[in-house]
Design a protein around this motif. Structure first.
Motif, PDB file in Angstrom:
ATOM      1  N   SER A 160     -28.726   0.714  12.050  1.00 39.35           N
ATOM      2  CA  SER A 160     -28.389  -0.587  12.646  1.00 39.35           C
ATOM      3  C   SER A 160     -27.003  -1.086  12.245  1.00 39.35           C
ATOM      4  N   TYR A 202     -25.226  -6.905  16.246  1.00 41.40           N
ATOM      5  CA  TYR A 202     -25.413  -6.128  15.016  1.00 41.40           C
ATOM      6  C   TYR A 202     -24.350  -6.470  13.970  1.00 41.40           C
ATOM      7  N   LYS A 246     -36.396  -5.368  15.814  1.00 42.92           N
ATOM      8  CA  LYS A 246     -35.758  -4.664  16.921  1.00 42.92           C
ATOM      9  C   LYS A 246     -34.950  -3.507  16.353  1.00 42.92           C
ATOM     10  N   PRO A 248     -32.556  -0.006  17.035  1.00 42.78           N
ATOM     11  CA  PRO A 248     -31.733   0.708  18.008  1.00 42.78           C
ATOM     12  C   PRO A 248     -32.170   2.164  18.129  1.00 42.78           C
ATOM     13  N   GLU A 258     -33.217  -0.350  22.807  1.00 44.79           N
ATOM     14  CA  GLU A 258     -33.836  -1.032  21.676  1.00 44.79           C
ATOM     15  C   GLU A 258     -35.347  -1.064  21.867  1.00 44.79           C
TER      16      GLU A 258
END
Length: 421
Positions: A160, A202, A246, A248, A258
């Motif tokens: 992330s 992010y 969440k 990636p 996601e």
């Protein structure tokens, strides 16, 4: 006399050198003896301001949101061409690397293809990934029998993490990227490409969890993703016993997708950053006790400087990656040049626990003083006794009497103490 020996406390003897003394290898003893240890050093606004000071003081640390959208090709070429000197003898799988193999590595940097102006692209790591000095995942070593100190391993990047993509290898398998505190080559299969708006979520997550344990795993389709201490996970919802985060993932075409993953609430996760206190620094450091040392953070391990950086990340402080850079960043510094050994001892004992001590190429974290002896926790590869090498490859607690290869005691080798505030 025998009775007196039997009645003597074992602690100081067991605590000499690298200690296994039970009290000293967990945080409780040190936090209980740390006056004002739970006092907040910097509040959230203070941490944000301090991070700006780090960026101003450290040319290797970037405000990612403010990173330029274009760079000159000459600048990127300079970055890409700054790599391991391949004129040295190097070994791969125990065999001497040929000049032909070295030339292949040089050609894979694809430096000739860098345009006059580079428009940056944006990506996010989908798993913990190695950042390499050249575009290959194969290890190169300075000795035929070495498997620990890969000359091409720079650091590991957490899942992330937002990356700036500056260039691509000739075969297309590696991106040359900028993270917040390091540049290098990363496998494109560990990165998902995205637009700037998605990427900024992010860079500056609004709601997130921080991994406060040594490690944590999150399940995504087809994989269990490993997270270091200090990793940020974007928080979607919070239930009574479950967080939904969440994560990636990389689509087949390389773009960002996601997925939501449920994780059980436990002590290895904290909602937002931990308060910045000296005792939280110590608690975070001891999560790593006896964890494996690994040069550049390869193989899910840590080295001396990444150990320190990971601990401070749990409180939102983003330090430079390497020890010499941490030594020269923002903070309250004590310089040991010109001090006698006794003066050094007195200066160290006055430090706030959680402060860090730096010598050429190595760093340790001061945890406190017991029986007038200062102790440190650190990710140690090797140390010496009278020229004899001892291999540790783990996080240890020790006094400052350990020796370097030159015979000097750690105590006398330190150049600087840094308190990050």
């Amino acid at each position: 006399m025998m009775l007196m020996i039997l009645l003597m406390p074992k602690g100081p003897v067991e605590a000499a050198g690298i200690t296994a003394y039970e009290k000293f290898i967990s945080p409780a003893y040190w936090t209980e003896h740390n006056a004002d240890g739970d006092k907040v050093v910097l509040n959230a606004a203070g941490v944000e301001a301090f991070n700006k000071k780090i960026i101003a003081a450290s040319p290797t640390v970037y405000d990612m949101a403010a990173y330029p959208k274009t760079l000159s090709g000459k600048t990127v070429a300079t970055y890409v061409n700054t790599h391991t000197d391949l004129s040295d003898e190097l070994y791969r799988e125990g065999k001497l690397v040929s000049d032909n193999y070295k030339n292949i590595l040089r050609s894979q940097t694809n430096a000739a293809a860098i345009p006059a102006e580079v428009t940056v692209r944006y990506g996010v790591t989908v798993r913990r990934a190695n950042l390499r000095n050249l575009p290959t995942g194969e290890g190169l070593f300075f000795y035929a029998g070495d498997r620990n100190f890969d000359a091409l391993q720079e650091t590991a990047v957490a899942v992330s993490e937002p990356l700036i993509i500056l260039h691509q290898s000739a075969n297309g398998f590696f991106y040359y990227v900028q993270s917040y505190n390091y540049r290098g080559w990363i496998s494109r299969f560990d990165v998902a490409i995205c637009g700037r708006d998605a990427w900024l979520k992010y860079v500056e997550p609004q709601n997130f969890l921080v991994v406060t344990g040594q490690s944590f795993n999150v399940k995504v389709p087809g994989e269990s993703v490993y997270c270091d201490e200090g990793t940020r996970l974007q928080l979607v919802t919070e239930g009574s016993s479950i967080y939904t985060v969440k994560m990636p993932i990389r689509a087949q075409n390389g773009t960002l997708q996601e997925v939501n993953s449920n994780v059980v609430k436990n002590a290895a996760l904290h909602k937002g950053y931990l308060p910045y206190t000296a005792n939280n620094v110590l608690r975070g450091a001891f999560k790593y006790y006896n964890a494996p040392y690994s040069w550049g953070g390869a193989h899910k391990g840590i080295d001396d400087a990444s150990f320190i950086a990971n601990v401070y990340r749990t409180m939102g402080i983003f330090l430079p990656r390497n020890a010499d850079e941490q030594e020269n960043t923002a903070g309250s510094a004590v310089k040991f040049a010109g001090m006698t050994s006794d003066q050094r001892l007195e200066a160290i004992k006055k430090l706030t626990p959680g402060s860090c001590l730096y010598m050429d190429g190595y760093a340790v974290m001061y945890v406190g003083t017991s029986s007038n002896v200062p102790y440190a926790i650190h990710a140690l590869a090797t140390h010496y006794t009278g020229g004899v090498r001892h291999t540790e490859m783990r996080v240890v607690v020790s006094d400052l009497e350990l020796q370097r290869a030159n015979g000097g005691r750690f105590l006398d080798e330190f150049n600087t103490a840094m308190t990050f505030k």
